[in-house]
Design a protein around this motif. Structure first.
Motif, mmCIF file in Angstrom:
data_model
loop_
_atom_site.group_PDB
_atom_site.id
_atom_site.type_symbol
_atom_site.label_atom_id
_atom_site.label_comp_id
_atom_site.label_asym_id
_atom_site.label_seq_id
_atom_site.Cartn_x
_atom_site.Cartn_y
_atom_site.Cartn_z
ATOM 1 N N GLU A 115 0.843 -1.208 0.000
ATOM 2 C CA GLU A 115 0.000 0.000 0.000
ATOM 3 C C GLU A 115 0.877 1.257 0.000
ATOM 4 N N LEU A 116 1.914 1.213 -0.787
ATOM 5 C CA LEU A 116 2.944 2.241 -0.795
ATOM 6 C C LEU A 116 2.447 3.543 -1.417
ATOM 7 N N VAL A 117 2.745 4.668 -0.744
ATOM 8 C CA VAL A 117 2.498 6.003 -1.275
ATOM 9 C C VAL A 117 3.844 6.714 -1.379
ATOM 10 N N ILE A 118 4.134 7.255 -2.564
ATOM 11 C CA ILE A 118 5.394 7.955 -2.804
ATOM 12 C C ILE A 118 5.198 9.457 -2.585
ATOM 13 N N LYS A 119 6.156 10.072 -1.920
ATOM 14 C CA LYS A 119 6.073 11.515 -1.685
ATOM 15 C C LYS A 119 6.161 12.256 -3.017
ATOM 16 N N PRO A 120 5.207 13.148 -3.285
ATOM 17 C CA PRO A 120 5.235 13.907 -4.553
ATOM 18 C C PRO A 120 6.490 14.771 -4.652
ATOM 19 N N GLY A 121 6.949 14.949 -5.876
ATOM 20 C CA GLY A 121 8.087 15.821 -6.118
ATOM 21 C C GLY A 121 9.433 15.207 -5.819
ATOM 22 N N THR A 122 9.496 13.885 -5.576
ATOM 23 C CA THR A 122 10.777 13.243 -5.261
ATOM 24 C C THR A 122 11.232 12.303 -6.384
#
Length: 265
Positions: A115-122
């Protein structure tokens, strides 16, 4: 026994296990054919007709454990002094050793969290949140970056201090940095369990989650084989005891380089 050839020790254990398995199979075949083992109360009389001997089915050949075979190649001797060990001697923490544009900690979090969420802008690098199915405790842990102390650590399965005392003190800086950031030797795990482990080897610490112990020691064997680290007699014996419950255990895949970053949309 320390000083005895390691391969002889392990292969002796494997031969005993294989022989026991074959004997059990043979007895089962005889009993299965006649219902019970035959009893003889008088000498057998010869007959003029030649009897055709019956052949009991043979047991399937037992393949030796690939992890035990690898374990047999490791040198066995005592632990060297911990003197002069420093974490800094294994290089910058979570260095981008594979040059994929992202540090090793985030590489491992992306690999191990669901359920991975990636930090925007990285650029697809930084793991922002997710769920860890923790292998050490068997529990699910919610990970959220920036909300107090992290409940998730990245563990060196073969601890850096343990490696230092079993061969890594002789390495150069580049090899130690490679070891410290090798995904084969890294797992995202429950932070308290990792702190409890410290720099212990298999003789002094095993995961509370017993269903993961075979995978755990198999990974330690794979790492020590890859980097030509040695093991102590007590460590070897502990690994053999664990693998006795899983003789068909396979070694882990060596997944270097680290997990690919997700595509940025």
């Amino acid at each position: 026994v320390e000083g005895a050839p390691q391969a002889v020790f392990i292969m002796g254990l494997m031969r005993k296990w294989v022989l026991g398995t074959v004997l059990v199979g043979m007895v089962a075949a005889v009993v299965g054919c006649g219902g019970e083992l035959p009893q003889r109360s008088h000498p057998v009389q010869s007959t003029s007709a030649a009897a055709t001997p019956s052949v009991a089915p043979t047991a399937d050949p037992v393949q030796p454990s690939p992890v035990l075979e690898t374990l047999a190649t490791l040198e066995v001797k005592g632990r060297a002094p911990k003197a002069d060990y420093e974490r800094a001697k294994f290089g910058q923490r979570w260095f981008d050793v594979d040059r994929n544009g992202c540090d090793t900690r985030n590489d491992v979090l992306r690999r191990d969290l669901s359920e991975l969420v990636i930090k925007p802008g990285t650029q697809g690098c930084v793991a922002w949140s997710g769920i860890l199915h923790d292998p050490y405790t068997g529990t699910d842990i919610s990970f959220q970056r920036g909300k107090g102390p992290s409940p998730v650590d990245i563990d060196h399965v073969v601890a850096l201090s343990d490696a230092w005392q079993k061969g890594a003190s002789r390495w150069g800086d580049e090899q130690r940095a490679q070891f410290a950031n090798d995904p084969l030797n890294l797992l995202a795990v429950d932070a308290p369990a990792n702190r409890q482990k410290g720099d212990g080897d298999a003789a002094t610490w095993l995961p509370a989650n017993k269903s993961f112990r075979c995978d755990y020691v198999a990974r330690q064997v794979a790492v020590k084989h890859k980097y030509e680290l040695w093991i102590t007699p007590a460590e070897r014996d502990a690994i053999v005891r664990v693998l006795d419950a899983c003789p068909e255990q396979l070694p882990p895949d060596d997944e270097s380089p680290a997990a690919e970053r997700p595509a940025v949309t």
